[in-house]
Design a protein around this motif. Structure first.
Motif, PDB file in Angstrom:
ATOM      1  N   LEU A   1      87.056  51.118  47.285  1.00  0.00           N
ATOM      2  CA  LEU A   1      85.942  52.002  47.624  1.00  0.00           C
ATOM      3  C   LEU A   1      86.166  52.504  49.046  1.00  0.00           C
ATOM      4  CD1 LEU A   1      82.997  49.835  46.219  1.00  0.00           C
ATOM      5  CD2 LEU A   1      84.429  51.517  45.020  1.00  0.00           C
ATOM      6  N   VAL A   2      86.250  53.817  49.193  1.00  0.00           N
ATOM      7  CA  VAL A   2      86.661  54.399  50.464  1.00  0.00           C
ATOM      8  C   VAL A   2      85.553  55.281  51.021  1.00  0.00           C
ATOM      9  CG1 VAL A   2      88.435  55.713  51.668  1.00  0.00           C
ATOM     10  CG2 VAL A   2      89.032  54.373  49.636  1.00  0.00           C
TER      11      VAL A   2
ATOM     12  N   PRO B   1      89.108  57.170  58.533  1.00  0.00           N
ATOM     13  CA  PRO B   1      90.563  57.358  58.465  1.00  0.00           C
ATOM     14  C   PRO B   1      91.161  57.073  57.096  1.00  0.00           C
ATOM     15  CG  PRO B   1      89.978  55.432  59.795  1.00  0.00           C
ATOM     16  CD  PRO B   1      88.729  56.206  59.577  1.00  0.00           C
ATOM     17  N   ASP B   2      90.624  56.101  56.349  1.00  0.00           N
ATOM     18  CA  ASP B   2      91.171  55.835  55.015  1.00  0.00           C
ATOM     19  C   ASP B   2      90.976  57.034  54.090  1.00  0.00           C
ATOM     20  OD1 ASP B   2      91.967  53.203  55.636  1.00  0.00           O
ATOM     21  OD2 ASP B   2      89.972  52.418  55.186  1.00  0.00           O
ATOM     22  N   LEU B   3      89.796  57.651  54.148  1.00  0.00           N
ATOM     23  CA  LEU B   3      89.516  58.802  53.293  1.00  0.00           C
ATOM     24  C   LEU B   3      90.385  59.988  53.683  1.00  0.00           C
ATOM     25  CD1 LEU B   3      87.709  59.699  50.930  1.00  0.00           C
ATOM     26  CD2 LEU B   3      86.100  60.603  52.626  1.00  0.00           C
ATOM     27  N   VAL B   4      90.576  60.199  54.972  1.00  0.00           N
ATOM     28  CA  VAL B   4      91.447  61.287  55.434  1.00  0.00           C
ATOM     29  C   VAL B   4      92.867  61.066  54.922  1.00  0.00           C
ATOM     30  CG1 VAL B   4      92.474  62.372  57.454  1.00  0.00           C
ATOM     31  CG2 VAL B   4      90.059  61.775  57.476  1.00  0.00           C
TER      32      VAL B   4
ATOM     33  N   THR C   1      78.830  59.049  50.678  1.00  0.00           N
ATOM     34  CA  THR C   1      80.078  59.658  50.220  1.00  0.00           C
ATOM     35  C   THR C   1      81.037  58.504  49.978  1.00  0.00           C
ATOM     36  OG1 THR C   1      79.791  61.737  51.442  1.00  0.00           O
ATOM     37  CG2 THR C   1      82.032  61.127  50.852  1.00  0.00           C
ATOM     38  N   LEU C   2      81.628  58.441  48.783  1.00  0.00           N
ATOM     39  CA  LEU C   2      82.453  57.280  48.456  1.00  0.00           C
ATOM     40  C   LEU C   2      83.536  57.666  47.447  1.00  0.00           C
ATOM     41  CD1 LEU C   2      82.328  54.226  49.276  1.00  0.00           C
ATOM     42  CD2 LEU C   2      81.346  53.823  47.009  1.00  0.00           C
ATOM     43  N   LEU C   3      84.781  57.372  47.795  1.00  0.00           N
ATOM     44  CA  LEU C   3      85.904  57.555  46.881  1.00  0.00           C
ATOM     45  C   LEU C   3      86.100  56.255  46.101  1.00  0.00           C
ATOM     46  CD1 LEU C   3      88.434  59.196  45.935  1.00  0.00           C
ATOM     47  CD2 LEU C   3      89.674  58.086  47.828  1.00  0.00           C
TER      48      LEU C   3
ATOM     49  N   GLN D   1      92.811  54.892  36.140  1.00  0.00           N
ATOM     50  CA  GLN D   1      91.710  55.852  35.995  1.00  0.00           C
ATOM     51  C   GLN D   1      91.829  56.935  37.054  1.00  0.00           C
ATOM     52  OE1 GLN D   1      87.778  54.218  35.631  1.00  0.00           O
ATOM     53  NE2 GLN D   1      88.477  52.389  34.535  1.00  0.00           N
ATOM     54  N   ASP D   2      91.319  58.107  36.742  1.00  0.00           N
ATOM     55  CA  ASP D   2      91.346  59.202  37.704  1.00  0.00           C
ATOM     56  C   ASP D   2      90.439  58.882  38.886  1.00  0.00           C
ATOM     57  OD1 ASP D   2      93.055  60.648  36.113  1.00  0.00           O
ATOM     58  OD2 ASP D   2      91.455  61.796  35.135  1.00  0.00           O
ATOM     59  N   PRO D   3      90.866  59.236  40.102  1.00  0.00           N
ATOM     60  CA  PRO D   3      90.011  59.031  41.274  1.00  0.00           C
ATOM     61  C   PRO D   3      88.734  59.858  41.163  1.00  0.00           C
ATOM     62  CG  PRO D   3      92.271  59.535  41.915  1.00  0.00           C
ATOM     63  CD  PRO D   3      92.165  59.837  40.462  1.00  0.00           C
ATOM     64  N   VAL D   4      87.633  59.296  41.652  1.00  0.00           N
ATOM     65  CA  VAL D   4      86.345  59.988  41.664  1.00  0.00           C
ATOM     66  C   VAL D   4      85.788  59.943  43.074  1.00  0.00           C
ATOM     67  CG1 VAL D   4      83.993  60.072  40.763  1.00  0.00           C
ATOM     68  CG2 VAL D   4      85.887  59.380  39.258  1.00  0.00           C
ATOM     69  N   LEU D   5      85.343  61.075  43.559  1.00  0.00           N
ATOM     70  CA  LEU D   5      84.694  61.148  44.865  1.00  0.00           C
ATOM     71  C   LEU D   5      83.223  61.471  44.667  1.00  0.00           C
ATOM     72  CD1 LEU D   5      84.987  61.117  47.977  1.00  0.00           C
ATOM     73  CD2 LEU D   5      85.440  63.580  47.865  1.00  0.00           C
TER      74      LEU D   5
END
Length: 375
Positions: free
Chosen positions: A35-36, A40-43, A57-59, A65-69
């Motif tokens: 969970l991002v 900096p991790d999300l960037v 906001t969470l990745l 599985q496909d990533p979901v934002l």
């Protein structure tokens, strides 16, 4: 073709590969996913750099599985413009709705997840309240290598940032030190970093005389005088990647002791850099540098780790410190920065960023490490 001013751009495929590696690494570590939060991790994983606010906001990354934002509806247009957005699915939520109800179906109800160190407590608690069977561990603890190994395009950016810091040092040697305040020299450093392409200046340490014995001294109103040793430590971000270098200069001719202490630190820094090669544990870099300083009787005056990783932030894992057994891998980038600090008198630190190669290490900072004399 690229240049220091026009690096190779990252693509959606680059971000897709990073997200896939993160999800696979989480599975290998026994985690249900990653969970991002914004930061900096999300960037690094998506190219998206939103403000971290009370709106969730969470990745969500899970192997296979496909990533979901998950994003607030009002920020969805910005998320869609991120370079990595074609590699993920956006799921938005509107004000007045429960963002955790939107996120919960993406998670395993009893899963253990790695989560960004800088995630807001209110968001973590919100997830726990909605899914009480879940548990969480910080990404630094669970996946310390998440951003540690850089690809060729990242190394290019780090090299450009290092070259800009080197150019800054070469220019700062030309300015007057004596009779000026530390803050004046710090302002010169910041302006030069910007001049040489930095978009962000993170720190400009100017520790003169006794202030140099404080490794993270914040430049103040002390007037620099002839006879002062001055520790310079500065860096920031260029093209989204960090620089961080330290050199120690002297105003006028140094004393025999000052020169000797500087020579010891230079020898220790050289020993640390020589120790860099694939397969060597991070702690061995610290041991190599620390052994030199200890041999000369200053072991108790080397009061910090020998180095830290660098990438989309100027400090990140891995860390060059006793007890860190993570082996070095080609593509890792970190500082090697031993120092000696004599309270009430002066300090010395010399720092280069080093990247691990297939058969050793390569410095990304190349300016002279001898004690420079300034006016």
């Amino acid at each position: 073709m690229s240049s220091p001013d026009q690096p190779v751009p990252f693509t959606a495929d680059d971000y897709r590969a990073r997200m896939e590696r993160a999800a696979e690494s989480a599975a290998e570590a026994g985690l249900a996913g990653v969970l991002v939060a914004p930061g900096p991790d999300l960037v690094h994983l998506t190219g998206y750099h939103p403000v971290n606010t009370e709106r969730l906001t969470l990745l969500v990354l899970k192997a296979g599985q496909d990533p979901v934002l998950v994003v607030p509806t009002l920020e969805a247009p910005d998320a869609e413009r991120a370079v990595g957005s074609p590699a993920l699915t956006l799921r938005d939520w509107t004000d007045g709705k429960d963002p955790y109800a939107v996120t919960a179906p993406l998670l395993d109800a009893a899963g253990r997840f790695g989560i960004s160190d800088n995630a807001w407590a209110m968001h973590l608690l919100g997830l726990q309240n909605f899914l009480p069977g879940t548990s969480y561990v910080s990404l630094t603890e669970a996946l310390p290598m998440l951003r540690a190994v850089k690809d060729a395009a990242e190394l290019e950016r780090l090299a450009a940032a290092g070259a800009a810091a080197d150019a800054t040092y070469e220019e700062i040697l030309k300015v007057r030190f004596s009779g000026r305040k530390e803050t004046d020299v710090a302002a010169d450093l910041a302006a030069l970093l910007k001049q040489f392409g930095h978009s962000q200046v993170d720190f400009t340490v100017v520790g003169s005389g006794p202030n140099g014995a404080n490794p993270h001294h914040e430049a103040g109103d002390r007037t620099i005088e002839r006879g002062d040793m001055v520790v310079l430590d500065f860096g920031g971000l260029k093209h989204g990647y960090g620089s961080d270098t330290s050199r120690t200069v002297h105003v006028g001719e140094p004393s025999v002791e000052e020169q000797r202490v500087h020579d010891i630190v230079r020898e220790a820094q050289e020993a640390g850099c020589r120790a860099v090669r694939p397969g060597v544990a991070c702690q061995e870099i610290d041991r190599a540098a620390r052994a030199v300083i200890t041999e000369f009787g200053y072991g108790e005056r080397f009061i910090h780790r020998t180095g830290h990783g660098i990438g989309v932030t100027t400090h990140e894992p891995p860390y060059m410190i006793e007890g860190e057994e993570q082996p070095l891998v080609p593509g890792m980038c970190f500082s090697v920065e031993p120092g000696i600090y004599l309270p009430g008198r002066f300090g010395v630190r010399i720092e280069d960023i080093v990247t691990v190669t297939e058969d050793g290490g390569r410095r990304l900072n190349t300016t002279a490490r001898e004690l420079a004399i300034v006016e």
